[in-house]
Motif scaffolding. Structure first.
Motif, PDB file in Angstrom:
ATOM      1  N   ASP A 114       0.832  -1.209   0.000  1.00 25.51           N
ATOM      2  CA  ASP A 114       0.000   0.000   0.000  1.00 25.51           C
ATOM      3  C   ASP A 114       0.861   1.252   0.000  1.00 25.51           C
ATOM      4  N   LEU A 115       1.899   1.256   0.857  1.00 25.39           N
ATOM      5  CA  LEU A 115       2.786   2.422   0.889  1.00 25.39           C
ATOM      6  C   LEU A 115       3.513   2.614  -0.435  1.00 25.39           C
ATOM      7  N   ALA A 116       3.934   1.497  -1.046  1.00 25.95           N
ATOM      8  CA  ALA A 116       4.630   1.597  -2.331  1.00 25.95           C
ATOM      9  C   ALA A 116       3.710   2.093  -3.437  1.00 25.95           C
ATOM     10  N   TRP A 117       2.389   1.910  -3.270  1.00 27.32           N
ATOM     11  CA  TRP A 117       1.441   2.348  -4.305  1.00 27.32           C
ATOM     12  C   TRP A 117       1.123   3.839  -4.208  1.00 27.32           C
ATOM     13  N   LEU A 118       1.248   4.445  -3.033  1.00 25.24           N
ATOM     14  CA  LEU A 118       0.757   5.809  -2.840  1.00 25.24           C
ATOM     15  C   LEU A 118       1.310   6.791  -3.868  1.00 25.24           C
ATOM     16  N   LEU A 119       2.640   6.830  -4.050  1.00 19.30           N
ATOM     17  CA  LEU A 119       3.221   7.811  -4.964  1.00 19.30           C
ATOM     18  C   LEU A 119       2.966   7.469  -6.432  1.00 19.30           C
ATOM     19  N   PRO A 120       3.336   6.272  -6.924  1.00 18.75           N
ATOM     20  CA  PRO A 120       3.039   5.977  -8.333  1.00 18.75           C
ATOM     21  C   PRO A 120       1.547   5.971  -8.632  1.00 18.75           C
ATOM     22  N   GLY A 121       0.732   5.565  -7.667  1.00 20.25           N
ATOM     23  CA  GLY A 121      -0.717   5.617  -7.882  1.00 20.25           C
ATOM     24  C   GLY A 121      -1.200   7.032  -8.073  1.00 20.25           C
ATOM     25  N   ALA A 122      -0.646   7.969  -7.295  1.00 23.62           N
ATOM     26  CA  ALA A 122      -1.023   9.371  -7.452  1.00 23.62           C
ATOM     27  C   ALA A 122      -0.593   9.911  -8.808  1.00 23.62           C
ATOM     28  N   VAL A 123       0.621   9.539  -9.246  1.00 29.73           N
ATOM     29  CA  VAL A 123       1.126  10.037 -10.541  1.00 29.73           C
ATOM     30  C   VAL A 123       0.286   9.500 -11.695  1.00 29.73           C
ATOM     31  N   VAL A 124       0.035   8.195 -11.690  1.00 29.78           N
ATOM     32  CA  VAL A 124      -0.731   7.587 -12.785  1.00 29.78           C
ATOM     33  C   VAL A 124      -2.163   8.103 -12.791  1.00 29.78           C
ATOM     34  N   SER A 125      -2.805   8.177 -11.632  1.00 29.19           N
ATOM     35  CA  SER A 125      -4.184   8.654 -11.570  1.00 29.19           C
ATOM     36  C   SER A 125      -4.288  10.099 -12.027  1.00 29.19           C
ATOM     37  N   THR A 126      -3.320  10.907 -11.630  1.00 36.24           N
ATOM     38  CA  THR A 126      -3.341  12.309 -12.044  1.00 36.24           C
ATOM     39  C   THR A 126      -3.167  12.438 -13.556  1.00 36.24           C
ATOM     40  N   ALA A 127      -2.203  11.722 -14.105  1.00 38.76           N
ATOM     41  CA  ALA A 127      -1.947  11.814 -15.534  1.00 38.76           C
ATOM     42  C   ALA A 127      -3.157  11.335 -16.350  1.00 38.76           C
ATOM     43  N   LEU A 128      -3.673  10.165 -16.018  1.00 39.98           N
ATOM     44  CA  LEU A 128      -4.810   9.629 -16.773  1.00 39.98           C
ATOM     45  C   LEU A 128      -6.067  10.460 -16.537  1.00 39.98           C
ATOM     46  N   GLY A 129      -6.249  10.948 -15.299  1.00 47.51           N
ATOM     47  CA  GLY A 129      -7.414  11.779 -15.025  1.00 47.51           C
ATOM     48  C   GLY A 129      -7.379  13.091 -15.795  1.00 47.51           C
ATOM     49  N   LEU A 130      -6.215  13.711 -15.874  1.00 45.72           N
ATOM     50  CA  LEU A 130      -6.102  14.958 -16.623  1.00 45.72           C
ATOM     51  C   LEU A 130      -6.330  14.738 -18.113  1.00 45.72           C
ATOM     52  N   ILE A 131      -5.840  13.619 -18.635  1.00 47.05           N
ATOM     53  CA  ILE A 131      -6.068  13.318 -20.060  1.00 47.05           C
ATOM     54  C   ILE A 131      -7.552  13.099 -20.327  1.00 47.05           C
ATOM     55  N   SER A 132      -8.207  12.314 -19.465  1.00 44.96           N
ATOM     56  CA  SER A 132      -9.631  12.046 -19.669  1.00 44.96           C
ATOM     57  C   SER A 132     -10.469  13.305 -19.524  1.00 44.96           C
ATOM     58  N   LEU A 133      -9.981  14.283 -18.780  1.00 44.75           N
ATOM     59  CA  LEU A 133     -10.693  15.551 -18.645  1.00 44.75           C
ATOM     60  C   LEU A 133     -10.335  16.536 -19.756  1.00 44.75           C
ATOM     61  N   ALA A 134      -9.055  16.563 -20.149  1.00 47.01           N
ATOM     62  CA  ALA A 134      -8.598  17.573 -21.101  1.00 47.01           C
ATOM     63  C   ALA A 134      -9.157  17.346 -22.504  1.00 47.01           C
ATOM     64  N   VAL A 135      -9.226  16.095 -22.952  1.00 46.69           N
ATOM     65  CA  VAL A 135      -9.671  15.833 -24.327  1.00 46.69           C
ATOM     66  C   VAL A 135     -11.127  16.259 -24.533  1.00 46.69           C
ATOM     67  N   PRO A 136     -12.077  15.829 -23.704  1.00 49.42           N
ATOM     68  CA  PRO A 136     -13.448  16.317 -23.905  1.00 49.42           C
ATOM     69  C   PRO A 136     -13.569  17.828 -23.720  1.00 49.42           C
ATOM     70  N   LEU A 137     -12.822  18.382 -22.774  1.00 46.08           N
ATOM     71  CA  LEU A 137     -12.894  19.831 -22.563  1.00 46.08           C
ATOM     72  C   LEU A 137     -12.398  20.587 -23.788  1.00 46.08           C
TER      73      LEU A 137
END
Length: 435
Positions: A114-137
């Protein structure tokens, strides 16, 4: 009709894409909590050498991390990627701030995953979330470029600079491009959420060793529950035999003995004794049949699960509609467990639901027997409230079965039970109708 269906499919597709976009936006926000939890966890780890403080702070922090990881697992399941929980069961007598709870947290490999996931999980979620938001916007900007220019005036360039246009005419060309980009973004967003979910499963799903350990723990618990249930059933049978049939047979023997003594001196009294003995033997036979029926109903052996459930429904005071689709017979232990699970559920329906009608459905598909019992009663059924549902869970768990209950206050109640099993033989007869 085809046009209506097409409109419904288009609406469902657009709504699914919009939900994925909003989920991507939420993922960006949740990524911030990952960073906060990571910082707090590092502080807690640094304070471990401090007596009492570190031992109390680290389990509390890791509990928060686990809650965050569990939330991510639920989000992954909504995206169609189920992720199991890998954690070891808590200690039986562990108290907050105690050594047992501290050791339970620290020695569990899932804690460090769980601790090892916190940082890479935040990076991946942020990147994919911004892409999924930016393209429709970006597509929406292209669609609204001309109306905004007309409203604010052609001298206003605004976000037209994003599209690199200088006139309204060029903006008109952007409208179909914006629509295409918006549609592409809505199509892409659910796939990006699935990619994020697969990354979550990569880091937060249990390892093979953890799955084996959890399976052993589950089997240990279900075996203990099965042994307890069997012991309780044996005690019930012993009690019924001792208090019912045994007492009646003892009385029967005494009456026959008295009749034997009176047969020469008072034949009339002896005949009365024998008549009472005959009546008592008939009653004992009825009780014995009821007891045998409670162990393994003869109708189940003769007519299978289909006929047994229909016969059971016919004997209930509440009208029960029965719908069974079983192209073959189940193995005897599984068939018996399924029958008694349905029987106990229907018994609860009659006793507690205040229902006017009920329904029972049994289906076998993809190696799983699915049993659904529903009623139109008052609802409020709770497996933990001692209504018999917990016993059904234990009975099904012995065969890796599961039970889910949907019973909001006011009803309706729907109990869904699943048993993994195979059909052992084809059915030679087919029955129709409802109970």
């Amino acid at each position: 009709m085809d046009r209506v269906d097409g409109d419904e499919r288009a609406y469902a597709w657009a709504w699914r894409g919009l939900r994925a976009v909003l989920a991507g936006l939420a993922a960006v926000g949740l990524a911030v909590t990952n960073l906060v939890l990571l910082g707090v966890s590092l502080v807690a780890l640094a304070l471990v050498p401090v007596p009492f403080l570190g031992m109390a702070l680290l389990p509390w922090t890791m509990t928060l991390v686990r809650h965050r990881a569990d939330l991510e697992r639920r989000l992954a399941a909504r995206a169609g990627v189920p992720v199991s929980r890998p954690y070891r069961p808590p200690p039986a007598r562990g108290v907050p701030g105690g050594w047992r709870r501290f050791r339970w947290i620290v020695t569990d490999p899932a804690t460090w995953r769980d601790l090892a996931w916190l940082l890479p999980g935040a990076v991946v979620s942020t990147a994919l979330g911004l892409i999924s938001l930016a393209v429709p916007l970006y597509g929406v900007l292209g669609l609204t470029l001309v109306p905004v220019w007309i409203w604010l005036g052609t001298d206003w360039y605004g976000y037209g600079l994003v599209w690199s246009v200088d006139t309204v005419v060029e903006g008109l060309v952007c409208v179909p491009q914006g629509a295409a980009i918006l549609a592409g973004g809505l199509w892409l967003a659910p796939w990006l959420r699935r990619v994020d979910a697969y990354f979550t499963r990569l880091l937060l799903a249990p390892t093979k060793a953890a799955e084996l350990r959890l399976r052993v723990t589950e089997l240990t618990v279900t075996r203990a529950d099965t042994v307890d249930a069997q012991a309780a059933e044996l005690r019930r049978i012993e009690r019924d035999l001792h208090d019912g049939i045994q007492a009646r047979l003892v009385s029967l023997g005494m009456m026959i003995g008295l009749a034997d003594e009176l047969i020469d001196r008072d034949p009339s009294a002896a005949r009365e004794m024998l008549a009472e003995a005959r009546e008592s033997s008939g009653t004992a036979l009825v009780e014995l049949r009821h007891l045998v029926r409670g162990i393994h109903p003869p109708v189940l052996a003769e007519r299978g699960l289909d006929g047994a459930v229909r016969a059971l429904a016919l004997g209930l005071p509440v009208p029960i509609t029965v719908d069974v689709d079983l192209p073959g017979r189940l193995d005897t232990p599984v068939e018996s467990a399924a029958y008694f699970a349905v029987a106990e559920t229907l018994t609860n329906l009659v006793r507690h639901s205040r229902a006017r009608t009920g329904a029972a459905s049994l289906r076998h598909t993809d190696g799983t027997l699915t049993m659904v019992v529903a009623d139109d009663g008052i609802g409020g059924a709770d497996p933990g409230a001692g209504s018999g549902l917990r016993g059904i869970e234990r009975r099904l768990a012995a065969f890796d079965g599961t039970m889910t209950v949907s019973s909001p206050v006011g009803g309706p109640t729907v109990v869904t039970m699943e048993l993994p099993c195979v059909l052992s033989s084809p059915r030679t007869t087919h029955s129709f109708g409802t109970g």
